[in-house]
Design a protein around this motif. Structure first.
Motif, PDB file in Angstrom:
ATOM      1  N   LYS A  10       0.905  -1.250  -0.018  1.00  0.00           N
ATOM      2  CA  LYS A  10      -0.073  -0.065  -0.195  1.00  0.00           C
ATOM      3  C   LYS A  10       1.020   1.121  -0.035  1.00  0.00           C
ATOM      4  N   LYS A  11       0.576   2.010  -0.585  1.00  0.00           N
ATOM      5  CA  LYS A  11       1.156   3.511  -0.731  1.00  0.00           C
ATOM      6  C   LYS A  11       0.314   4.681  -0.980  1.00  0.00           C
ATOM      7  N   PRO A  12       0.366   5.904  -0.977  1.00  0.00           N
ATOM      8  CA  PRO A  12      -0.390   6.970  -0.954  1.00  0.00           C
ATOM      9  C   PRO A  12      -1.075   7.029  -2.444  1.00  0.00           C
ATOM     10  N   ARG A  13      -2.237   7.549  -2.202  1.00  0.00           N
ATOM     11  CA  ARG A  13      -2.833   7.660  -3.470  1.00  0.00           C
ATOM     12  C   ARG A  13      -3.394   9.076  -3.553  1.00  0.00           C
ATOM     13  N   THR A  14      -3.685   9.745  -4.622  1.00  0.00           N
ATOM     14  CA  THR A  14      -4.486  10.886  -4.897  1.00  0.00           C
ATOM     15  C   THR A  14      -5.755  10.895  -5.113  1.00  0.00           C
ATOM     16  N   ARG A  39      -7.219  19.115  -4.429  1.00  0.00           N
ATOM     17  CA  ARG A  39      -6.259  17.981  -4.675  1.00  0.00           C
ATOM     18  C   ARG A  39      -5.675  17.387  -3.569  1.00  0.00           C
ATOM     19  N   ARG A  40      -5.644  16.261  -2.848  1.00  0.00           N
ATOM     20  CA  ARG A  40      -5.140  15.718  -1.483  1.00  0.00           C
ATOM     21  C   ARG A  40      -4.429  14.361  -1.883  1.00  0.00           C
ATOM     22  N   ARG A  41      -3.664  14.086  -0.786  1.00  0.00           N
ATOM     23  CA  ARG A  41      -3.022  12.632  -0.924  1.00  0.00           C
ATOM     24  C   ARG A  41      -3.791  11.642   0.180  1.00  0.00           C
ATOM     25  N   HIS A  42      -4.300  10.558  -0.050  1.00  0.00           N
ATOM     26  CA  HIS A  42      -4.646   9.659   1.020  1.00  0.00           C
ATOM     27  C   HIS A  42      -3.502   8.796   1.528  1.00  0.00           C
ATOM     28  N   SER A  43      -2.938   8.960   2.484  1.00  0.00           N
ATOM     29  CA  SER A  43      -2.041   8.250   3.104  1.00  0.00           C
ATOM     30  C   SER A  43      -2.342   6.801   3.867  1.00  0.00           C
TER      31      SER A  43
END
Length: 91
Positions: A10-14, A39-43
């Motif tokens: 699993k890694k960050p998604r936008t 826009r944001r990052r889902h960690s």
């Protein structure tokens, strides 16, 4: 070090953060409307975890997601470490 779980990958998604304004219909309003998208990052939920590896009689430190912790509880540490080494990762 990158934010990647070594077991599940699993890694960050936008994605987007939505700004919503208005009064809900069940509160006799006209309804909620999206008035902006950012826009944001889902960690992923990652932690550094020391796990006891009984076969080698030592602790190993892994960067795991909470989902990977559940997988380790179910399958076992030894089997997960064998899979990681087969993929070429250093453990």
């Amino acid at each position: 070090m990158s934010r990647v779980c070594c077991v599940t990958g699993k890694k960050p998604r936008t994605g987007f953060k939505y700004a919503i304004r208005g009064i809900a219909k069940k509160q006799k309003g006209i309804g909620l409307k999206v008035t902006g998208k950012t826009r944001r990052r889902h960690s992923p939920n990652l932690t550094k975890k020391r796990v006891w590896l009984a076969e080698e009689n030592r602790f190993i430190t892994l960067r795991l997601s909470m989902n990977a912790l559940r997988t380790i509880d179910k399958v076992g540490v030894g089997q997960i470490v064998r899979q990681l080494r087969a993929q070429g990762q250093k453990v």
